[in-house]
Design an enzyme around this catalytic site. Sequence first.
Site, short mmCIF file in Angstrom:
data_model
loop_
_atom_site.label_atom_id
_atom_site.label_comp_id
_atom_site.label_asym_id
_atom_site.label_seq_id
_atom_site.Cartn_x
_atom_site.Cartn_y
_atom_site.Cartn_z
N GLY A 10 57.56 33.14 3.24
CA GLY A 10 58.22 33.17 4.48
C GLY A 10 59.57 33.70 4.48
CE1 TYR A 15 51.34 38.77 14.21
CE2 TYR A 15 53.14 40.47 13.42
CZ TYR A 15 51.73 39.69 13.05
OH TYR A 15 51.43 39.60 11.83
CB CYS A 33 41.19 54.49 23.61
SG CYS A 33 40.79 56.12 23.04
#
Length: 434
Positions: free
Chosen positions: A248, A334, A361
């Site tokens: 992380g 996100y 699309c």
Amino acid sequence: MYLYGTTKINQNGHLEIGGVDTVQLAEQYGTPLYVYDVALIRERARGFKQAFIEQNVTAQVAYASKAFSTIAMVQLAEEEGLSLDVVSGGELYTALTAGFPVERIHFHGNNKSREELAMALDHEIGCIVVDNFTELQLLKSLCLEKNTTVKILLRVTPGIEAHTHDYILTGQEDSKFGFDLQNGQAEEALQQVLLFPSFEVLGIHCHIGSQIFETTGFLLAAEKVFEKLHEWKQKLSFEAKVLNLGGGFGIRYTKEDEPLAPAQYVTEIIRDVKKWSDLYSMKLPEIWIEPGRSLVGDAGTTLYKVGSQKEVPNVRKYVAVDGGMSDNIRPALYQAKYEAVLANRPLAESKETVSIAGKCCESGDMLIWDLPLPAAEQEDLLAVFCTGAYGYSMANNYNRLPRPAVVFVEKGEARLVVKRETYEDLVRLDVSLK
Ligand SMILES: *Cc1c(COP(=O)(O)O)cnc(C)c1O
């Protein structure tokens, strides 16, 4: 303009990565194209490892291969002496095919199937990070069936959530991963695994989040885990050989991001783990970490060709490229932010602010909103920086776009490591009715 790793502007006035001209790369391999700066991946890997070596702490730096899992990348991880995290049979298969040393493979996931666990046992991989009671039972029965033993870590949720800039301490963490540390589940799991002779319990694992810019969260997690380890030592005579603090570690996508250097995260983690071990009179555990994004993220650049443009008067100008959410779904998924330049003329003055659209699309298929850019023309080459993590690994064939090729560049040489998908590849698994 922020240039990562070996990226620079060369004598032709073009963007160059790993000593290779990006214009040449686009001509040779086509676009979109993922380009990886191998030297930068090596530098990051060494950054994480070095701090452990300097302080003489036994450690494993495991590359979380979900960030970018391909045979060549796994082999590069091996070259750099990393361990490897996999989270599925497919990632494990990739690692095995790459010839990665099995004893340094760790298997994660909140819903490993019987087949996946069997595969891990059959190949005698380094350890399985047990996530929940269902898996615990499954693994137990498989060990009995196969008359084999396995090394395990228990994944716990320490009740800390990293929200990039601040941390939320939750009593009972609402997470699909791991055994809760506070409500007794982790202890219950530990009691169960300690009773079962086929399990060698190496220690505890936790992973608090992603794109984390400070050490606070890791240190808080270590503190919480040590409080329990102290209890468990007295109560269950259990001492962890391994403390895995997960991954992380943040990277710089845009100028808003201010990550620490790998060595800085590691140094503070070591300091605190030593502090708690001393305080509780425990032997210093091996420290394992699992960087994914921070090993490969900023080493990746995606090259696109500029195509159509649309001006909405007084609103914005859209500049479309020949890829999009099919090769980088993070902005749509996100709201991830990126920076980009025209690779064939990076020094040209940015005279307008445009938004970079993909060709899928979906109105949400946008790569960058409000990017300062010179007036782009058809066939200009757009380089989007920092796409090395969760780009190719999340790539998909929406609208039946073939997935791009991947090249590694280093010391003036380019190497194709994933071929571009063809239209034939796209229909290869289809079964015709005729
Ligand atoms: C995703 C993940 C990682 C890697 O996360 P990054 O943000 O890419 O560093 C490490 N460990 C576990 C358990 C993960 O799920």
